[in-house]
Scaffold this active site. Structure first.
Site, PDB file in Angstrom:
ATOM      1  N   HIS A   1       0.830  -1.201   0.000  1.00  0.00           N
ATOM      2  CA  HIS A   1       0.000   0.000   0.000  1.00  0.00           C
ATOM      3  C   HIS A   1       0.866   1.254   0.000  1.00  0.00           C
ATOM      4  CE1 HIS A   1      -2.419  -3.296   1.614  1.00  0.00           C
ATOM      5  NE2 HIS A   1      -3.499  -2.634   1.270  1.00  0.00           N
TER       6      HIS A   1
ATOM      7  N   HIS B   1      -4.020   3.130  -3.375  1.00  0.00           N
ATOM      8  CA  HIS B   1      -4.251   2.619  -2.022  1.00  0.00           C
ATOM      9  C   HIS B   1      -3.544   1.303  -1.765  1.00  0.00           C
ATOM     10  CE1 HIS B   1      -6.252   0.583   1.297  1.00  0.00           C
ATOM     11  NE2 HIS B   1      -6.468   1.786   1.770  1.00  0.00           N
TER      12      HIS B   1
ATOM     13  N   GLU C   1     -17.523  -3.898  24.654  1.00  0.00           N
ATOM     14  CA  GLU C   1     -16.717  -5.111  24.799  1.00  0.00           C
ATOM     15  C   GLU C   1     -15.456  -5.063  23.936  1.00  0.00           C
ATOM     16  OE1 GLU C   1     -19.928  -5.044  23.903  1.00  0.00           O
ATOM     17  OE2 GLU C   1     -20.970  -5.772  25.695  1.00  0.00           O
TER      18      GLU C   1
ATOM     19  N   HIS D   1     -27.819 -15.385  24.986  1.00  0.00           N
ATOM     20  CA  HIS D   1     -26.814 -15.180  26.022  1.00  0.00           C
ATOM     21  C   HIS D   1     -26.070 -16.457  26.411  1.00  0.00           C
ATOM     22  CE1 HIS D   1     -28.693 -11.314  26.210  1.00  0.00           C
ATOM     23  NE2 HIS D   1     -28.005 -10.914  27.258  1.00  0.00           N
TER      24      HIS D   1
END
Lengths: 659, 659
Positions: free
Chosen positions: A30, A261, A406, A468
Site C-alpha cells: 500500500h 491505495h 466489549e 446469552h
C-alpha cells in the site's frame, strides 16, 4: 528543531521513495498512505515524538501507533531513517518476503519500535487508548519523573469508520486522556473509491460530541501541521488532528485516487513520481545529507532518555518500577494462603464468585492489575480486593467502568498490556467474546498478558436464553492459536486458573466461569498447581477401569456423579478435569497417555458444542454436549433438557460399553 | 386516535403491571425498561404503528424492533394487549420458563410479531437499518401501493454505546433512511449504575453529525411524546427521538435506579407500585375496559391491511411480489447453463472470481439479491451481473457500498432477510468474520438466509500476513449451530455452493473463497449438485485403497496430487472433497460410511487449524493443517513453509502407513 521546509521536504520524500520502491519490489502493498502522510510523519518525528532508537523499549518513550497498518512502509521507513538497528535497508528491500521483519502489516513481535500489531482496522487507535490509560495510571503511581509521555496515533478513514472507533473515543473522551493525539489521514479515499460512496458523516463534529478537541491542518504544509499539533498538545482533552492529505502524494498521475491505495504504482508512475519529487537517488538509496537529517531527529529523545536514566537511578521506586515494566510478578505466598483457607473451609460458590475471591487475594498484593467490566461489574464479579475506580479524577484507580464496549475494552486491555507496567483483566459474558473477538485475536497474535474474565459460560445462566448462552464459544476460542482457555470447575481450580493466567508472559487467557453455584471438588492441599497440567486425573477408578470421563467447569461434578453411579455397577471409571486443552496438549506424551490410557471408553462432558472433543475421545468415544442453540428456562431444567444428568448419561455409557 | 391521557395512562400501567408481575413470577428478568418506556410504547401503538394482530406476517406492516431486548416484557405485553393470538396470558405467566414463547429475550422464531431476536446490544437497531433498506428497495421495485411502511426501534443506552451503533447510524444517515425512527430510552442508567460512570458523550450531537434528525420528549408526557414522533415522521432524515424516562417508572422506591434494571422488584415494592399506579387488578389480570382500549389500537392497521389487500389483488405484480415475500426462488435453468459452459470450457480462476462468475449468472435472473461489501468490492468480487449501486438517490439499486463496517453490514443483512422480499449477500475477508461474528451468530439463531462471501480464506492471501490470514476461522464457524460453511475447491463447486446457499430457507451460509487461482477439478457435467452432499468422493483409488485424503477448497488439488503420487507407489488413495462438514453430517450413515470406510488411513488437508478434523480422521489419522498464526510472504512460499506440498505430505502418509 525548527520547521524548515527545505530540510523537511527531502526527508518526507525519502519516505515516499522508500515506500514506492518497496511496494514495487514486493509487487504487493500500500503506497498511498505512506506517501500521503509522509509530510505529517516527518514533522512528528522531527519536532514532537520522544524516542530513542538505541532503546526501543525505554519505558518513558512516547508511544506511536500506526493504526492504518496497511501503510506499514511508513513506519518501516521511519524506523530505518531515524536510526533504529532494525529494519536495515536490506530488510526493507525484502518487504513482505518470508523472514523479513518488514511484514505486510506492522508486527510488534517482529520488530522493536513497533508498539502494536495493526491492520485490522480501528484497533490500533483503540489500543492507543489503552496505552494512554496505562501511562496516566503509572504516572499517578510513580510520578512525572518516571512516567510522562504521549500516545500518538495515525489513523485512516477506515479506522474512523469501524464501530470500535466509537467505543474507543467514547472511553478516551470520558477519561479525558489529553495526552493522546490522533493524526487522521483525511484523504477522502477508501479501497472502494471516494468516501462519499459510503459515508456522509461530519467526523469532526462526532469527535467534538464525544469530548475530544478537534483541529485541522493542510497535511502537506509543514508549518500548518506543526501549528495544529501545537494546538493539540496544548489542549487538555484528547485531540483529533484532521490532516487533509492527498493519497499517494507525489505520484503525479495516480495521486488522489484509490489506485494508489493497495497496489504498486508501476515502473512508469514511479519514474514520473521521482521526477515530480526531484528524487534522483537509486531505489532504496537515501542520500547521506538527508539520512543525516533523519538521524538527527533522535537527538531530543536521546537527551531526554539520559535525563530520565538519572531520575530513575535516583528514584526510591526504581526496583518496583523496573519490576513492573519487566512484567515480573512480585514474590509472595498470598495464593498459597488463600488455597489453604479453601481447603480448611470448603466453599460451594459459582466460579465467577470464586474468581472474585481469588482477586480478593491477588489485587491487594499485586498492584499491577487493572480490572474492569463492560457494564457487568456485579455479574462478572470483577471489582474485588478493594480497588478503586480508574477515572479522569483518579488515574491511580485500578477499576475501569468500560461501559457497554466489549471490543473497545479488549483493545484497551491490549494497549495497556503492550504499554507494560500493568496487567489488565476485564469481564463480560462469555457469549460476548463474539463482540470482542477481533481484539482477543490480537491479544494472542501480539503475545500479551491480557486476562478475559468471561462469566455465564453455558446454559447454566438459565433464563436469559439462547442469545446469552454460549454453545460454540469454548471450541471457537480453543481453536485460536496462542490463547489459553481455562474452564475451572470449582473454587480451587479457579484460584489455580488465576495463578496460571497471571504467570503467562506471552499469551492471553480466557477464564470461562459459571453463573451458578458449584460444589468444591478439590479438598486436599495440592503440592503443585494441578490445573497447570491442563488436564489431570481427579478420581481414579475403583473397579477395573473401563471408562475415562472428561469433565470441564460446571460439568466436572456431573462427571464425578456419573463415575460413582458406574462404580456402583462395577464399572471402573476415572474422572479427568480438563481445565485447559491447550495446557494439556503441551504435556509430555507419557503424561497424556497416562491420563487417557488406550483401551478405555473416553467420554467428554461439557455444556457446549461437541466439536473438537474427538481429539480426546476418538471416534469411538462418547461426546456429551449441545450441538444446537440453547433455550430460556431455569438452569436446572435446561441441564435436564439437554441431558446433563446422571440418569441421561450413564445409560449412554453402558450402551456404548455393551454395544 | 387522540392523545387522551385518561385513556392512555391505564393502558401504560397495564404494561407496567404485567411486566413487574411476570418478572416477579419468573424471579428473573428486567422490569425497569418496560416500566420506563410503557408510556412511549402506548402512544406508538395507539397512534402510529401500522399493524394487524390477525396477520403478523402482513408484508406492508410497520416493523417494530425492541433493540433493548432485555426489556422483553414490553413487547410481550404489547402483543398480548393489542390482540395477537400469542402470547396468551398463560404464556406471560410462564415468562422465562421452558417452552413458553415468552423467552428471556424476544425470539423471532418463537413468536409471530417479534420481528427479530434481540438481546445482544446494538444489533436490533442495526437490523432495523437493514429492514428500512429492504423497505425502500421494495418500494422502488413495487411502488407505494404495495410497500410503504416504517421501521420503529426502541433502543437503550447500551444499544447506543456499542460500536455497531456507529456503523449502523452511519449507514442509515448516508442512505437517508427517513422512514426509520429510533425511540431512545434516555434514562441515564446502565447495569453498573449511572451512565456517568462510563460516558460523557453528547449523543444527540453525534447523531446530528451523522445525518440524523434529532428531537426529544418527556417520555412520560403523552402529548409531548406524540409531538416528538410527529416531528420525526415529518422529517426526511432518519430520526432519533430522545425519550427522557425514569427507569422502573411506577416503582416508588426503586425507580430511577439500576436496581430496577435486571432484577425482580420484590413483593413489597410491587405492592407499593400498584398503589402508586392505582392498579387494583390481580396479578396477570387486565381490567376489561383497559383491555378493550388496547384491542382498539389495531383498528387503524386492520383497515389499512384491508385496503392493501385490495391493492395487491389488483396489482399486476401480485404473483412476483408474493413469490418474493414468501422467499421462494423463481423457476429457471440459468445455473445449469452456466455449469455447462464451465464443463465445455474449463476455467482456472480464484474461487472469489468463480463467485463473481456465478453471480453473473444468478443476479440477472434473481432480482431478489442485494449484494455488497465492506469496502472490499474489488477483492471480494461481489459486484456482478450488472447490478447498480443502492444509494439514497437510487433505492432500486442492488449493490450496497457498506463502507468499513463489517458488523453493521452483517446486521443490516439480517434485517433485510428478516424483512423479506430480498436475499442479502455481503463480503469481506474471512478473517474479519471476527468483526461481524455477533451478527453471524444472530443470522444462525434467527434462521435467516444471509449469505456471507468471505474471500482471502487462508495463508493463500500471501503478503498481507497473519493479521489477515484466517487460521481458526473455518473451525470456529463450523462450531456454530445452524450455520452452513461452504469451502468450494474450484469454479464448479463455487457455483454449486452458491446454489446451495440460495436454496437455504432457514439458515445462513458462509462461502469461504480463495484469493489465488485454482485449477478446475470438476470436468464432467454432474447429474446432481455434488457439493450438496457436503463431502463426496472426487477420485476413487486405483490400487487397493489404503488412504482417504480429505481436502477442502484450495487444498483439494493438493490432495489430488498427493493421491497421484501415492498411486505411483502402489498405494491406493481416494480423494474426498469436503465442501461443507455440516451438510456431510446430515447425510445418511450409510453414505458417510461409504465415503469414509473403516480400515483406511484418513488424512485431512486444509490450510487452517487442525482443530475439529479428528471427527473425520479419528485419532489414528493424519491432520495436515496450521496450528499457529501465519506469516507475511508470497503465497507459494507460505504453502511450502507450512507443508502443503506433495513432497511434505506424502512421506508423512507413508510413514503413518508403515508405522
Amino acid at each position: 528543531m525548527s520547521i524548515d521546509p527545505a530540510r523537511l521536504q527531502p526527508m518526507a520524500n525519502a519516505i515516499r521513495a522508500l515506500s514506492m520502491d518497496a511496494v514495487q519490489a514486493a509487487n504487493s502493498g500500500h503506497p498511498g498512505m505512506p506517501m500521503g502522510m509522509a509530510d505529517v510523519a516527518s514533522v512528528l518525528w522531527s519536532k514532537y515524538l520522544k524516542f530513542d532508537p538505541s532503546a526501543p523499549d525505554w519505558a518513558d518513550r512516547d508511544r506511536f501507533v500506526l493504526s492504518a497498518g496497511h501503510g506499514s512502509m511508513l513506519i518501516y521507513s521511519l524506523l530505518y531513517l531515524s536510526g533504529y538497528e532494525q529494519p536495515t535497508i536490506e530488510d526493507i528491500r525484502n518487504f513482505r518476503q518470508l523472514g523479513s521483519p518488514c511484514a505486510g502489516h506492522p508486527e510488534n513481535f517482529m520488530l522493536p519500535g513497533i508498539e502494536c500489531t495493526t491492520g485490522p482496522l480501528g484497533q490500533g487507535l483503540a489500543m492507543g487508548v489503552g496505552m494512554a490509560m496505562a501511562e496516566r495510571h503509572l504516572n499517578a503511581v510513580f510520578g512525572d519523573g518516571l512516567v510522562d509521555h504521549r500516545t500518538w496515533v495515525i489513523a485512516g478513514d477506515g479506522c474512523l469508520m469501524e464501530g470500535i472507533n466509537h467505543e474507543a473515543i467514547g472511553l478516551a473522551g470520558h477519561l479525558k486522556l489529553g495526552r493522546m493525539i490522533v493524526l487522521w489521514d483525511d484523504n477522502d479515499i477508501t479501497i472502494d473509491g471516494s468516501t462519499e460512496l459510503s459515508t456522509s458523516e461530519d467526523i469532526r463534529a462526532r469527535y467534538m460530541a464525544t469530548g475530544w478537541h478537534v483541529t485541522s491542518c493542510d497535511g502537506h504544509d509543514f508549518a500548518d501541521i506543526a501549528r495544529a499539533i501545537d494546538e493539540a498538545v496544548a489542549d487538555h482533552r484528547p485531540s483529533l488532528v484532521a490532516c487533509k492529505t492527498v493519497i499517494g502524494k507525489g505520484a503525479p498521475n495516480k495521486q488522489g485516487t484509490s489506485a494508489t491505495h493497495g497496489a504498486p504504482l508501476g515502473a512508469d508512475e514511479i519514474a514520473a513520481a521521482r521526477k515530480e519529487l526531484g528524487w534522483d537517488a537509486e531505489p532504496f538509496v537515501v542520500p547521506d545529507d538527508i539520512l543525516a537529517h533523519w538521524r538527527a531527529t533522535s537527538e531530543r529523545g536521546k537527551a531526554a532518555h539520559g535525563d530520565w536514566n538519572e531520575r530513575l537511578r535516583a528514584s526510591g521506586d526504581k526496583s518496583e518500577f523496573t519490576r513492573r515494566m519487566a512484567g515480573e510478578l512480585p514474590q509472595g505466598d498470598a495464593m498459597k494462603d488463600y488455597l489453604a483457607s479453601l481447603i480448611a473451609e470448603p466453599k460451594n460458590v459459582a466460579t465467577r464468585k470464586a474468581s472474585e475471591m481469588a482477586l480478593g487475594a491477588i489485587n491487594p498484593v499485586l498492584p499491577d492489575t487493572i480490572g474492569g467490566s463492560a457494564d457487568l461489574t456485579g455479574s462478572n464479579n470483577t471489582k474485588a480486593g478493594g480497588i478503586e475506580a480508574f477515572t479522569a479524577e483518579n488515574y491511580g484507580g485500578r477499576y475501569v467502568y468500560y461501559g457497554i464496549r466489549e471490543f473497545g475494552m479488549a483493545a484497551a486491555m491490549n494497549g495497556m498490556a503492550l504499554h507494560g507496567g500493568v496487567i489488565p483483566y476485564g469481564g463480560t459474558f462469555l457469549v460476548f467474546t463474539d463482540y470482542a473477538r477481533g481484539a482477543i485475536r490480537l491479544s494472542a497474535l501480539q503475545q500479551v498478558r491480557a486476562i478475559y474474565v468471561m462469566t455465564h459460560d453455558s446454559i447454566g445462566l438459565g433464563e436469559d436464553g439462547p442469545t446469552h448462552q454460549p454453545i460454540e464459544h469454548l471450541a471457537s476460542l480453543r481453536a485460536m492459536p496462542n490463547l489459553l482457555v481455562l474452564r475451572p470447575a470449582d473454587v480451587v481450580e479457579t484460584a489455580e486458573a488465576w495463578e496460571i493466567a497471571l504467570k503467562q508472559t506471552s499469551r492471553p487467557s480466557v477464564l470461562a466461569l459459571s453463573r451458578q453455584n458449584l460444589p468444591q471438588l478439590r479438598l486436599e492441599m495440592p503440592d503443585e498447581n494441578l490445573s497447570a497440567r491442563g488436564g489431570y486425573r481427579l478420581k481414579s477408578a475403583d473397579a477395573a477401569r473401563k471408562v475415562v470421563l472428561i469433565g470441564t467447569g460446571s460439568e466436572l461434578h456431573v462427571a464425578l456423579e456419573c463415575a460413582e453411579a458406574l462404580e456402583q455397577q462395577g464399572v471402573g471409571a476415572d474422572v479427568v478435569s480438563m481445565v485447559s486443552t491447550e495446557l494439556f496438549d503441551e504435556q509430555p506424551a507419557e503424561y497424556r497417555a497416562d491420563v487417557f490410557p488406550a483401551g478405555c471408553l473416553k467420554v467428554s462432558i461439557e455444556a457446549g458444542t461437541t466439536f473438537g472433543w474427538e481429539r480426546y475421545t476418538g471416534n469411538d468415544g462418547l461426546n456429551i454436549g449441545i450441538d444446537r442453540f440453547g433455550a430460556s428456562a431455569p438452569a436446572e431444567e435446561l441441564f435436564a433438557k439437554f441431558g446433563f444428568t446422571v440418569d441421561a448419561i450413564v445409560p449412554k455409557i453402558l450402551n456404548k460399553l455393551n454395544g
